[in-house]
Scaffold this motif. Structure first.
Motif, PDB file in Angstrom:
ATOM      1  N   UNK A 117     -12.411 -18.514   1.238  1.00 48.25           N
ATOM      2  CA  UNK A 117     -11.588 -17.983   0.153  1.00 48.25           C
ATOM      3  C   UNK A 117     -11.718 -16.470   0.085  1.00 48.25           C
ATOM      4  N   UNK A 118     -12.950 -15.962   0.242  1.00 52.88           N
ATOM      5  CA  UNK A 118     -13.160 -14.503   0.216  1.00 52.88           C
ATOM      6  C   UNK A 118     -12.372 -13.820   1.330  1.00 52.88           C
ATOM      7  N   UNK A 119     -12.394 -14.408   2.533  1.00 53.80           N
ATOM      8  CA  UNK A 119     -11.657 -13.820   3.656  1.00 53.80           C
ATOM      9  C   UNK A 119     -10.151 -13.851   3.403  1.00 53.80           C
ATOM     10  N   UNK A 120      -9.669 -14.960   2.814  1.00 55.62           N
ATOM     11  CA  UNK A 120      -8.240 -15.070   2.535  1.00 55.62           C
ATOM     12  C   UNK A 120      -7.813 -14.080   1.460  1.00 55.62           C
ATOM     13  N   UNK A 121      -8.658 -13.888   0.448  1.00 56.29           N
ATOM     14  CA  UNK A 121      -8.354 -12.899  -0.595  1.00 56.29           C
ATOM     15  C   UNK A 121      -8.282 -11.508   0.019  1.00 56.29           C
ATOM     16  N   UNK A 122      -9.233 -11.191   0.886  1.00 56.44           N
ATOM     17  CA  UNK A 122      -9.239  -9.871   1.533  1.00 56.44           C
ATOM     18  C   UNK A 122      -7.990  -9.676   2.386  1.00 56.44           C
ATOM     19  N   UNK A 123      -7.571 -10.731   3.073  1.00 56.68           N
ATOM     20  CA  UNK A 123      -6.373 -10.642   3.905  1.00 56.68           C
ATOM     21  C   UNK A 123      -5.131 -10.382   3.046  1.00 56.68           C
ATOM     22  N   UNK A 124      -5.025 -11.083   1.911  1.00 56.53           N
ATOM     23  CA  UNK A 124      -3.872 -10.895   1.034  1.00 56.53           C
ATOM     24  C   UNK A 124      -3.910  -9.513   0.389  1.00 56.53           C
ATOM     25  N   UNK A 125      -5.097  -9.035   0.003  1.00 56.26           N
ATOM     26  CA  UNK A 125      -5.211  -7.686  -0.554  1.00 56.26           C
ATOM     27  C   UNK A 125      -4.813  -6.632   0.477  1.00 56.26           C
ATOM     28  N   UNK A 126      -5.190  -6.870   1.738  1.00 54.50           N
ATOM     29  CA  UNK A 126      -4.814  -5.927   2.793  1.00 54.50           C
ATOM     30  C   UNK A 126      -3.300  -5.919   3.001  1.00 54.50           C
ATOM     31  N   UNK A 127      -2.681  -7.106   2.927  1.00 57.10           N
ATOM     32  CA  UNK A 127      -1.222  -7.180   3.073  1.00 57.10           C
ATOM     33  C   UNK A 127      -0.531  -6.447   1.938  1.00 57.10           C
ATOM     34  N   UNK A 128      -1.070  -6.572   0.709  1.00 57.27           N
ATOM     35  CA  UNK A 128      -0.490  -5.851  -0.430  1.00 57.27           C
ATOM     36  C   UNK A 128      -0.670  -4.348  -0.257  1.00 57.27           C
ATOM     37  N   UNK A 129      -1.827  -3.933   0.226  1.00 55.89           N
ATOM     38  CA  UNK A 129      -2.092  -2.507   0.396  1.00 55.89           C
ATOM     39  C   UNK A 129      -1.235  -1.905   1.505  1.00 55.89           C
ATOM     40  N   UNK A 130      -0.832  -2.740   2.495  1.00 55.48           N
ATOM     41  CA  UNK A 130      -0.052  -2.225   3.627  1.00 55.48           C
ATOM     42  C   UNK A 130       1.424  -2.047   3.288  1.00 55.48           C
ATOM     43  N   UNK A 131       1.849  -2.541   2.135  1.00 55.15           N
ATOM     44  CA  UNK A 131       3.256  -2.398   1.761  1.00 55.15           C
ATOM     45  C   UNK A 131       3.587  -0.919   1.559  1.00 55.15           C
ATOM     46  N   UNK A 132       4.764  -0.468   2.040  1.00 54.84           N
ATOM     47  CA  UNK A 132       5.109   0.947   1.886  1.00 54.84           C
ATOM     48  C   UNK A 132       5.320   1.308   0.426  1.00 54.84           C
ATOM     49  N   UNK A 133       5.051   2.535   0.096  1.00 56.97           N
ATOM     50  CA  UNK A 133       5.213   2.990  -1.275  1.00 56.97           C
ATOM     51  C   UNK A 133       6.671   3.228  -1.618  1.00 56.97           C
ATOM     52  N   UNK A 134       6.967   3.489  -2.887  1.00 57.92           N
ATOM     53  CA  UNK A 134       8.341   3.745  -3.326  1.00 57.92           C
ATOM     54  C   UNK A 134       8.949   4.926  -2.577  1.00 57.92           C
ATOM     55  N   UNK A 135      10.210   4.766  -2.172  1.00 55.70           N
ATOM     56  CA  UNK A 135      10.914   5.833  -1.480  1.00 55.70           C
ATOM     57  C   UNK A 135      10.644   5.906   0.004  1.00 55.70           C
ATOM     58  N   UNK A 136       9.744   5.067   0.521  1.00 57.93           N
ATOM     59  CA  UNK A 136       9.424   5.064   1.955  1.00 57.93           C
ATOM     60  C   UNK A 136      10.302   4.056   2.673  1.00 57.93           C
ATOM     61  N   UNK A 137      10.953   4.424   3.784  1.00 53.26           N
ATOM     62  CA  UNK A 137      11.757   3.449   4.536  1.00 53.26           C
ATOM     63  C   UNK A 137      10.909   2.243   4.923  1.00 53.26           C
ATOM     64  N   UNK A 138      11.452   1.068   4.722  1.00 54.12           N
ATOM     65  CA  UNK A 138      10.662  -0.149   4.934  1.00 54.12           C
ATOM     66  C   UNK A 138      11.506  -1.210   5.613  1.00 54.12           C
ATOM     67  N   UNK A 139      10.816  -2.276   6.000  1.00 48.65           N
ATOM     68  CA  UNK A 139      11.471  -3.476   6.523  1.00 48.65           C
ATOM     69  C   UNK A 139      11.144  -4.606   5.558  1.00 48.65           C
ATOM     70  N   UNK A 140      12.029  -4.859   4.569  1.00 42.09           N
ATOM     71  CA  UNK A 140      11.692  -5.857   3.548  1.00 42.09           C
ATOM     72  C   UNK A 140      11.513  -7.260   4.124  1.00 42.09           C
ATOM     73  N   UNK A 141      12.214  -7.549   5.217  1.00 40.47           N
ATOM     74  CA  UNK A 141      12.071  -8.877   5.819  1.00 40.47           C
ATOM     75  C   UNK A 141      10.686  -9.049   6.438  1.00 40.47           C
ATOM     76  N   UNK A 142      10.234  -8.038   7.181  1.00 40.97           N
ATOM     77  CA  UNK A 142       8.905  -8.121   7.780  1.00 40.97           C
ATOM     78  C   UNK A 142       7.823  -8.076   6.713  1.00 40.97           C
ATOM     79  N   UNK A 143       8.006  -7.224   5.680  1.00 38.90           N
ATOM     80  CA  UNK A 143       7.026  -7.152   4.599  1.00 38.90           C
ATOM     81  C   UNK A 143       6.912  -8.495   3.892  1.00 38.90           C
ATOM     82  N   UNK A 144       8.062  -9.103   3.638  1.00 44.68           N
ATOM     83  CA  UNK A 144       8.061 -10.397   2.952  1.00 44.68           C
ATOM     84  C   UNK A 144       7.379 -11.460   3.807  1.00 44.68           C
ATOM     85  N   UNK A 145       7.678 -11.459   5.110  1.00 46.48           N
ATOM     86  CA  UNK A 145       7.068 -12.444   6.001  1.00 46.48           C
ATOM     87  C   UNK A 145       5.556 -12.259   6.061  1.00 46.48           C
TER      88      UNK A 145
END
Length: 452
Positions: free
Chosen positions: A263-291
């Motif tokens: 569970x700790x490893x999975x939480x860390x993985x999800x936190x890392x995925x949230x942290x890797x999301x681009x900030x506001x105003x940054x060009x992004x790939x919403x499909x890849x981010x969502x996946x």
């Protein structure tokens, strides 16, 4: 008593004789009808050859040969029924039944093969109207090109290069297809005037297919913008859900809790995925981010499921499930749009994953509301999204391997007036694009005229 049995026997013999007489009449009538059908179909074949050419009418011609052969057998059997050699009732009955069978088979064969040509003959007879419609459709679609180019330019400032890779070349590909459609239509008209119907029909089919593909590609630009906005909206909801899931999973990360390390490893993985999301105003790939976020979220769900007793684990809310379904729908829509717009390049892997995702999607909706099937709906939705994303990735690889290198889209053929066979899916000029349109059906003589 003997009189009774004798009368009954005479009645049975009379009934059998009536049946035999009826069968004989049917055999004679079937012979006449089949013979006349062969004559009229031969006339139809002559007209069809004049309008469609020899190749398109090959099946009907071969069918006529087979029918004539079998009808010769039927006439021979009928002759045996009327020669000077006496026949038993059983022999007559067997021959007449065979005659009826052969004639009915002949009618069925001719029905099937003439019906297969009817639609093509109707298309040929409407060729002038179809050519006019092709040209009108081309002009209508050309009016959409500036808007499509502007949309791609505008979206390129909002989304990353990886996201835009799916549609960035669409306007130029559509323009190329529309030019090719007009040229093919002109070739069709010239071939028809030269009384070369087979080549004219192939060119006409090529022109209509090029217009259809151009429309699909242009629709893909508009669909991309809509689906990207929906993906961004869904992404915001999934971010909120993921943060709630992390909070809910915290107690299971305590030392001594079952499967706490997982569970700790999975939480860390999800936190890392949230942290890797681009900030506001940054060009992004919403499909890849969502996946990516959905994958990390699913991993946390799996770890939590192991850590909790099944009975104590709360069911996902309808809203949570619906988010998963929405994400699956977005992924399905984007994959279907890309594959439909570039079918000539798409291999079996992408098509198979898309078909399987579409099949599973049908089963989801009835499972969302009931509490006892909600988890199943969530699992299916995630599987649909996974398959759709795999289909999209495989399709993109297929497209990249078939699309010409560089930005050399200036000439629709890319041949510089050179005659000769066009490489289907090659790297030179527009060959990779036009290969799927032509589909390998153009005759050698026609190719020379199209690319002169």
């Amino acid at each position: 008593m003997a009189g009774f049995w004798g009368r009954r026997k005479r009645e049975q013999e009379a009934a059998q004789q009536a049946q035999d007489d009826d069968l004989a009449r049917r055999a004679r009538a079937a012979l006449v009808a089949a013979d006349e059908r062969i004559r009229t179909t031969s006339d139809e074949l002559d007209f069809a050859v004049a309008e469609l050419g020899e190749t398109a009418t090959k099946d009907l011609r071969e069918g006529l040969v087979a029918v004539r052969t079998h009808l010769a057998e039927a006439f021979h059997l009928h002759q045996l029924n009327h020669d000077e050699i006496p026949d038993t009732a059983e022999e007559l009955r067997t021959r007449n039944a065979r005659i009826v069978q052969l004639c009915e088979w002949a009618e069925d064969v001719l029905d099937e093969r003439t019906e297969a040509l009817r639609e093509r003959i109707a298309t040929v007879r409407q060729a002038p109207q179809i050519l006019e419609r092709v040209r009108a459709d081309v002009e209508r679609l050309r009016e959409r090109l500036p808007q499509a180019r502007a949309t791609v330019e505008r979206l390129s400032h909002r989304y990353s290069t990886e996201a835009m890779h799916r549609v960035s070349a669409n306007p130029e590909e559509a323009a190329q297809l529309l030019d090719f459609a007009i040229h093919s239509a002109d070739v069709s008209a010239r071939r028809r005037e030269a009384r070369r119907p087979e080549e004219a029909n192939v060119a006409l089919e090529t022109a209509t297919e090029a217009v259809r593909r151009a429309a699909t590609i242009l629709d893909g630009v508009e669909d991309f913008e809509i689906e990207a906005l929906r993906a961004q909206s869904t992404l915001a909801d999934v971010i909120a859900d993921s943060r709630e899931d992390i909070v809910a999973a915290r107690p299971l990360t305590q030392s001594g809790a079952p499967h706490s390390a997982e569970v700790t490893a999975a939480v860390a993985q999800l936190e890392a995925a949230l942290a890797a999301l681009p900030g506001p105003g940054t060009p992004s790939d919403p499909f890849a981010d969502l996946a990516s976020l959905r994958e990390a979220n699913a991993a946390l769900d799996a770890a939590v499921e192991k850590a909790r007793e099944r009975a104590a684990r709360p069911l996902p809310s309808i809203e949570h499930v619906q988010h998963a379904v929405d994400a699956a729908d977005r992924a399905l829509s984007v994959a279907a749009s890309v594959i439909s717009g570039h079918r000539g390049w798409i291999g079996a892997d992408a098509r198979t994953r898309l078909a399987e995702a579409q099949r599973l999607r049908i089963d989801i909706d009835p499972l969302v509301a009931p509490e006892d099937t909600r988890e199943e709906a969530m699992t299916l939705a995630r599987r649909v999204a996974q398959l759709a994303n795999e289909a999209l990735q495989s399709a993109q690889r297929d497209i990249d391997s078939g699309r010409p290198d560089g930005d050399d889209w200036g000439d629709w053929g890319g041949w510089g007036g050179r005659r000769g066979p066009m490489p289907m899916g090659g790297r030179g000029g527009g060959g990779g694009l036009l290969g799927p349109v032509v589909g390998g059906v153009l005759l050698g003589g026609l190719l020379g005229d199209i690319f002169d």
